[in-house]
Design an enzyme around this catalytic site. Structure first.
Site, PDB file in Angstrom:
ATOM      1  N   HIS A   1      -5.433  -0.989   7.012  1.00 43.41           N
ATOM      2  CA  HIS A   1      -5.533  -1.845   8.148  1.00 43.41           C
ATOM      3  C   HIS A   1      -6.731  -1.680   8.984  1.00 43.41           C
ATOM      4  CE1 HIS A   1      -1.438  -1.648   6.972  1.00 43.41           C
ATOM      5  NE2 HIS A   1      -0.905  -0.743   7.963  1.00 43.41           N
TER       6      HIS A   1
ATOM      7  N   LYS B   1       0.946  -1.067  -0.131  1.00 46.31           N
ATOM      8  CA  LYS B   1      -0.037  -0.024   0.053  1.00 46.31           C
ATOM      9  C   LYS B   1       0.891   1.268  -0.040  1.00 46.31           C
ATOM     10  CE  LYS B   1      -0.126   0.983   4.659  1.00 46.31           C
ATOM     11  NZ  LYS B   1       0.580   2.133   4.684  1.00 46.31           N
TER      12      LYS B   1
HETATM   13  C1  BG6 Z   1       2.227   1.073   8.129  1.00 46.87           C
HETATM   14  C2  BG6 Z   1       1.989   2.677   8.356  1.00 46.87           C
HETATM   15  O1  BG6 Z   1       1.234   0.751   7.223  1.00 46.87           O
HETATM   16  O2  BG6 Z   1       1.984   0.675   9.352  1.00 46.87           O
HETATM   17  C3  BG6 Z   1       2.918   3.272   9.141  1.00 46.87           C
HETATM   18  O3  BG6 Z   1       2.447   3.168   6.983  1.00 46.87           O
HETATM   19  C4  BG6 Z   1       2.539   2.697  10.682  1.00 46.87           C
HETATM   20  O4  BG6 Z   1       2.591   4.721   9.346  1.00 46.87           O
HETATM   21  C5  BG6 Z   1       2.897   1.237  10.324  1.00 46.87           C
HETATM   22  O5  BG6 Z   1       3.787   3.218  11.591  1.00 46.87           O
HETATM   23  C6  BG6 Z   1       2.475   0.482  11.666  1.00 46.87           C
HETATM   24  O6  BG6 Z   1       2.551  -0.699  11.834  1.00 46.87           O
HETATM   25  P1  BG6 Z   1       2.585  -1.810  12.888  1.00 46.87           P
HETATM   26  O7  BG6 Z   1       2.792  -3.204  12.597  1.00 46.87           O
HETATM   27  O8  BG6 Z   1       4.054  -1.292  13.980  1.00 46.87           O
HETATM   28  O9  BG6 Z   1       1.271  -1.345  13.852  1.00 46.87           O
END
Ligand code: BG6
Length: 506
Positions: A260, A168
């Site tokens: 997400h 993404k």
């Molecule tokens: C990513 C985002 O998809 O997910 C980031 O682009 C974010 O901005 C990250 O920090 C967070 O991922 P996780 O797995 O640490 O919650």
């Protein structure tokens, strides 16, 4: 027992080893490759999940030889891998490492890549199976795919695979997402495109389906008769760091809500698929995304924010506008909260509140299903003054597990009821550590196991939900400011207070 019963490929308990194949990573010197992809590949190899004939080729704009790239890979592994460093694993992996230097528009570099892939087929035994991981800004997706196709790299013989894995953001609105899909599909078949939403690779996210559909005790109350509302929170305590180039102009809603958070909503709210066949799972998720409705008054039902400078956990931190390479008049949202309704019988009248932000109170992702109060309680008001609503909280990270909050009698002569919790923690219940999301997703992409990869239809439905909100925000002023270490701007609290509800402090 027949052999067929022993080795039934549909048996999802069996660890499936990826077949002989090569993985080419474009943008291999970037943060994602260094911190997540390369360590995940090593962890898979260490767990015996990759075939000995696996090969890793890096493609980037560097004038590196194989040795320099090998050193880079080894360093990334030693620093970021989840499992211990094992010389034997490393030796096997290192023998299949190659590097091709070039820019994304350098036709000659793709010719070199083609030769490399052919050499691997011959000497490493990758068998004509190759996946191309585009860990590059989306504006290069089309360019890289065009060159891959022109060089014949996406062409396969029967029994072989050629796959493209993309990260993404898939566009920045519905229109651009559709254009991107048309562009990609003109070069590779839809079934060969694997879209990564790394949240779907998290154990705790997959466990939403196990919790709901492997048990009898949750599903009967998982509906508007019992559920008051649902809160989905993805909070981070970090700022944007060195990601200004990616983040500014994108913002929190596009960065993580479109993908997400809406995927978490779909898994929480969807009906039960009859099997985990990728198509059946997707159909159920799509039905939910298509049933999402926005409240009429977007000013009252959404909130966006931008962090100010200040103190967080004893450290002085910059405001968003003072971060490196951020224009001083940027209106990018670093916090977003929205209210969604779902137009079906199961969820009629149950608001789903989604929020995400950088520089919030702490790093936590959770889904809280908050239940209605009992219609009648045979206690006087004072007895239940410390009783809030029952809740089931799926703790996605970092303290993975589940909490059920309910009322219990406080020991003593009187009848006093107050909140208590019952906890399930991964650390207590299981001896094995959870694999990293990228381990699961890379292995699934290499084995061609598709359930955890969102389809283009889901991508488009998600933009359809978000586009009107983004447009409303663009047309209406600036984000509200919030102090670091808090839970977002006042407007986010007001959003729930209007219906006499409050965000949980996780
Ligand atoms: C990513 C985002 O998809 O997910 C980031 O682009 C974010 O901005 C990250 O920090 C967070 O991922 P996780 O797995 O640490 O919650």
């Amino acid at each position: 027992m027949s052999e067929q019963t022993l080795y039934d490929p549909r048996d999802r308990r069996l660890p499936i080893v990826a077949p002989p194949c090569g993985l080419v990573i474009f943008g291999v010197t970037g943060d994602l490759a260094r911190k997540k992809l390369i360590p995940a590949i090593y962890d898979l190899a260490n767990r015996g999940m990759l075939h000995p004939a696996f090969a890793l080729t890096g493609f980037a704009r560097r004038d590196w030889d194989i040795q320099t790239f090998q050193n880079f890979v080894r360093e990334a592994i030693e620093k970021h891998a989840r499992t211990d460093f094992n010389e034997r694993t490393w030796k096997t992996l290192a023998q299949g490492i190659r590097f091709v230097g070039g820019t994304f528009d350098d036709a000659e570099a793709y010719q070199k890549l083609r030769q490399t892939v052919q050499e691997l087929d011959k000497n490493r035994g990758t068998g004509g199976n190759h996946a191309f991981y585009l860990s590059v800004p989306p504006k290069y997706f089309g360019l890289v795919c065009t060159h891959l196709a022109q060089t014949g790299l996406t062409k396969k013989e029967p029994g072989q695979f050629r796959r493209v894995i993309i990260e993404k953001p898939f566009g920045h609105d519905l229109q651009s997402a559709k254009e991107l899909a048309v562009q990609l599909r003109s070069i590779v078949d839809e079934e060969d495109i694997f879209r990564i939403d790394h949240y779907l690779g998290k154990e705790t996210v997959q466990n939403i389906l196990a919790t709901r559909f492997a048990n009898t005790m949750f599903e009967p109350i998982w509906n508007a008769n019992y559920v008051d509302h649902v809160q989905i929170t993805m909070a981070e305590d970090i700022g944007i760091g060195s990601r200004a180039g990616y983040y500014d102009g994108i913002g929190a809603a596009r960065d993580v809500m479109q993908n997400h958070l809406l995927q978490l909503l779909a898994l929480t709210a969807m009906e039960e698929p009859s099997t985990f066949d990728p198509e059946e799972l997707r159909v159920e998720k799509e039905k939910i995304l298509a049933a999402v409705r926005l409240p009429k008054d977007l000013a009252a039902s959404t909130s966006r924010g931008q962090y100010e400078g200040g103190w967080q956990g004893g450290t002085k931190v910059s405001g968003y506008l003072e971060e490196d390479n951020i224009p001083s008049d940027s209106v990018t949202d670093t916090f977003a909260a929205i209210t969604l309704n779902i137009a079906n019988r199961r969820w009629a009248g149950v608001p789903f509140y989604l929020r995400t932000g950088k520089r919030l109170g702490k790093r936590v992702t959770e889904i809280a299903v908050v239940f209605k109060r009992a219609a009648h309680m045979p206690f006087d008001n004072a007895s239940t003054s410390q009783l809030s609503q029952n809740a089931l909280v799926i703790r996605v990270q970092p303290d993975e597990g589940m909490t059920i909050r309910f009322g219990a009698k406080v020991p003593g002569a009187g009848m006093q009821v107050r909140d208590v919790t019952m906890d399930f923690g991964y650390g207590h219940a299981f001896t094995e550590d959870s694999p990293e999301a990228y381990e699961k997703l890379i292995k699934d992409a290499l084995t061609g196991d598709a359930p955890l990869f969102p389809h283009q239809r889901e991508v488009e439905l998600s933009w359809q939900i978000l586009d009107p909100i983004l447009q409303f925000w663009t047309e209406n002023g600036k984000p509200d400011l919030y102090r670091p270490g808090t839970w977002g701007p006042q407007s986010a609290h007001d959003m729930l207070a209007r219906s006499r509800r409050a965000w949980r402090i996780p």
